[in-house]
Structures are given as structure tokens and as C-alpha cells.
Scaffold this motif. Sequence first.
Motif, PDB file in Angstrom:
ATOM      1  N   GLU A  59       0.873  -1.168   0.000  1.00 43.49           N
ATOM      2  CA  GLU A  59       0.000   0.000   0.000  1.00 43.49           C
ATOM      3  C   GLU A  59       0.908   1.215   0.000  1.00 43.49           C
ATOM      4  OE1 GLU A  59      -3.174   2.272   2.918  1.00 43.49           O
ATOM      5  OE2 GLU A  59      -2.991   0.088   3.094  1.00 43.49           O
ATOM      6  N   LEU A  61       1.086   5.518   0.116  1.00 40.83           N
ATOM      7  CA  LEU A  61       0.430   6.784   0.431  1.00 40.83           C
ATOM      8  C   LEU A  61       1.443   7.891   0.211  1.00 40.83           C
ATOM      9  CD1 LEU A  61      -1.904   8.513   1.661  1.00 40.83           C
ATOM     10  CD2 LEU A  61      -0.870   8.051   3.902  1.00 40.83           C
ATOM     11  N   ARG A  70      -3.139   7.520  -3.087  1.00 38.37           N
ATOM     12  CA  ARG A  70      -2.920   6.226  -2.445  1.00 38.37           C
ATOM     13  C   ARG A  70      -3.424   5.101  -3.329  1.00 38.37           C
ATOM     14  NH1 ARG A  70      -6.977   4.310   1.558  1.00 38.37           N
ATOM     15  NH2 ARG A  70      -8.994   5.053   0.860  1.00 38.37           N
ATOM     16  N   LEU A  72      -3.381   0.379  -3.499  1.00 37.19           N
ATOM     17  CA  LEU A  72      -3.059  -0.923  -2.925  1.00 37.19           C
ATOM     18  C   LEU A  72      -2.962  -1.936  -4.061  1.00 37.19           C
ATOM     19  CD1 LEU A  72      -3.026  -2.961  -0.415  1.00 37.19           C
ATOM     20  CD2 LEU A  72      -5.462  -3.209  -0.898  1.00 37.19           C
ATOM     21  N   THR A 104     -15.314  -3.219  -0.285  1.00 36.46           N
ATOM     22  CA  THR A 104     -14.173  -2.443   0.208  1.00 36.46           C
ATOM     23  C   THR A 104     -13.221  -3.372   0.956  1.00 36.46           C
ATOM     24  OG1 THR A 104     -15.261  -1.876   2.293  1.00 36.46           O
ATOM     25  CG2 THR A 104     -15.536  -0.319   0.453  1.00 36.46           C
ATOM     26  N   SER A 107      -7.523  -0.200   4.797  1.00 35.66           N
ATOM     27  CA  SER A 107      -6.282   0.510   4.510  1.00 35.66           C
ATOM     28  C   SER A 107      -5.455   0.540   5.784  1.00 35.66           C
ATOM     29  CB  SER A 107      -6.589   1.941   4.064  1.00 35.66           C
ATOM     30  OG  SER A 107      -5.402   2.701   3.991  1.00 35.66           O
ATOM     31  N   TRP A 110      -4.366   4.774   5.905  1.00 36.34           N
ATOM     32  CA  TRP A 110      -5.350   5.850   5.794  1.00 36.34           C
ATOM     33  C   TRP A 110      -6.588   5.467   6.561  1.00 36.34           C
ATOM     34  CZ3 TRP A 110      -4.602  10.627   4.388  1.00 36.34           C
ATOM     35  CH2 TRP A 110      -5.662  11.439   4.001  1.00 36.34           C
ATOM     36  N   PRO A 113     -11.399   3.038   3.966  1.00 35.16           N
ATOM     37  CA  PRO A 113     -11.071   1.810   3.239  1.00 35.16           C
ATOM     38  C   PRO A 113     -10.888   2.088   1.743  1.00 35.16           C
ATOM     39  CG  PRO A 113     -13.407   1.871   3.722  1.00 35.16           C
ATOM     40  CD  PRO A 113     -12.799   3.064   4.410  1.00 35.16           C
ATOM     41  N   PHE A 114     -10.361   1.103   1.044  1.00 32.20           N
ATOM     42  CA  PHE A 114     -10.247   1.153  -0.410  1.00 32.20           C
ATOM     43  C   PHE A 114     -11.481   0.509  -1.035  1.00 32.20           C
ATOM     44  CE2 PHE A 114      -5.639   1.075   0.577  1.00 32.20           C
ATOM     45  CZ  PHE A 114      -5.203   2.111  -0.244  1.00 32.20           C
ATOM     46  N   ASP A 149      -8.897   4.443  -4.317  1.00 31.37           N
ATOM     47  CA  ASP A 149      -9.676   5.491  -3.678  1.00 31.37           C
ATOM     48  C   ASP A 149     -10.372   6.248  -4.802  1.00 31.37           C
ATOM     49  OD1 ASP A 149     -10.196   8.275  -2.724  1.00 31.37           O
ATOM     50  OD2 ASP A 149      -9.271   7.532  -0.881  1.00 31.37           O
ATOM     51  N   SER A 153      -6.916   8.249  -6.004  1.00 34.60           N
ATOM     52  CA  SER A 153      -6.108   7.331  -6.799  1.00 34.60           C
ATOM     53  C   SER A 153      -5.969   7.875  -8.217  1.00 34.60           C
ATOM     54  CB  SER A 153      -6.727   5.939  -6.836  1.00 34.60           C
ATOM     55  OG  SER A 153      -6.579   5.298  -5.596  1.00 34.60           O
ATOM     56  N   THR A 161       2.985   2.376  -7.084  1.00 36.27           N
ATOM     57  CA  THR A 161       2.684   1.219  -6.239  1.00 36.27           C
ATOM     58  C   THR A 161       3.161  -0.072  -6.903  1.00 36.27           C
ATOM     59  OG1 THR A 161       0.800   2.423  -5.323  1.00 36.27           O
ATOM     60  CG2 THR A 161       0.841   0.041  -4.976  1.00 36.27           C
TER      61      THR A 161
END
Length: 189
Positions: A59, A61, A70, A72, A104, A107, A110, A113-114, A149, A153, A161
Motif C-alpha cells: 500500500e 500513500l 494512495r 493498494l 471495500t 487501509s 489511511w 477503506p479502499f 480510492d 487514486s 505502487t
Amino acid sequence: MVAEDERVGTAMTIVEVEKHGIVAIGEGDHPATYQAADWLCSSRPAIAAPAVPLRLHVEVLRRFGGLAPRALLGGQFVPGQDHETRFSVAVAPFGVFDADEAPTCPSVLWKQPFTVGLPGEFASAVADALGDGPGLPTGTLTIDRAGFDLVNSSEMIFGQTAAALKTAVAALLSGQDVDAAVRSLVSSW
């Protein structure tokens, strides 16, 4: 820094480079699994090195004033036999992200959640980034876990990432210090 993340049930290594970014690296599975509607596939010559199967997730950020890009990604490396490293990126079905009840996943870095999945524009950035950077041994790296996100994102953060995930995989497979390899990458952002 190593911390236990109860939300994903795995030990996470946190690499923070001031003014550049934070990366959480975890071995094992992650709940950000999604069904693939398509696959982006590529290959490149492999490096001569022994390989073992492994599964990682990262992940990332970044912070720019009020913005917090951010992303993942998670994937599995499986050793192969044919002198190539193959990359397979699962693309989530189009339109799945419009639903109010989209799945979701947690995270680590953060408070929100994603949304689970990897939209096509982000998948293309991931596929492009996997072709750059350190080489991997013969085998296949499959990206099959992802979270994004809806606001924070972008293609850029997914490319970074993917680079962090590939750097961590390369370091683990070559017996190098994963934290140092990822820290060096993040310092260049």
C-alpha cells in the motif's frame, strides 16, 4: 518499522521517507481480491537467479498538501522454466465501481477503506510500471489484488505502487534487504 495489522491479519513493514511517501509491505494474502474481466499480459527477459513462490501486497500513500494519493496492489510470483518473466494484471469489470455497495477492503495507512478492484486505466499504469525497474527471475508475477480510492487514486500512484511491489519482490527473491530497496525507490519519487 514492523507492525501487526489486525484488519488484514498480517505483519506489515512500514517504510516512510519524509516528503516522498509511505509504503506498507505485507507478505501473504490480502482481502482485496476481485474477479478479472480481462488480463493485461507482457513479458521480458528474466535474470539468472533462483526463485521461490511468494505472495506480497503493498500500500502506498503520498502527501501533497491537502492531497493524499494512495493505492493498494497485491500479487503472487510463481517460478517458471522458460527464461522469461511474465506479468499478468487482472482488470476489474467495467462499471462495477458505480455501485453504492461496491466491496471495500481495509487501509493500513489511511482512515478510509479502499474500493476493491483495478479499473482499466489504473491497470494499464500497473502493467507499464512492471516492465520497468529491477529484473525478476524466470516466472510469472500476477497482480490479482487491488484497492483504489475514488478521489485519491490515479495512474501515477498506481504506477508507483506497482514499482514498489516489484522492487519488494525482486529484493525478497535476491535475498536483499526489502526495506532498503523500497526506501531507495521511494527516495527517488
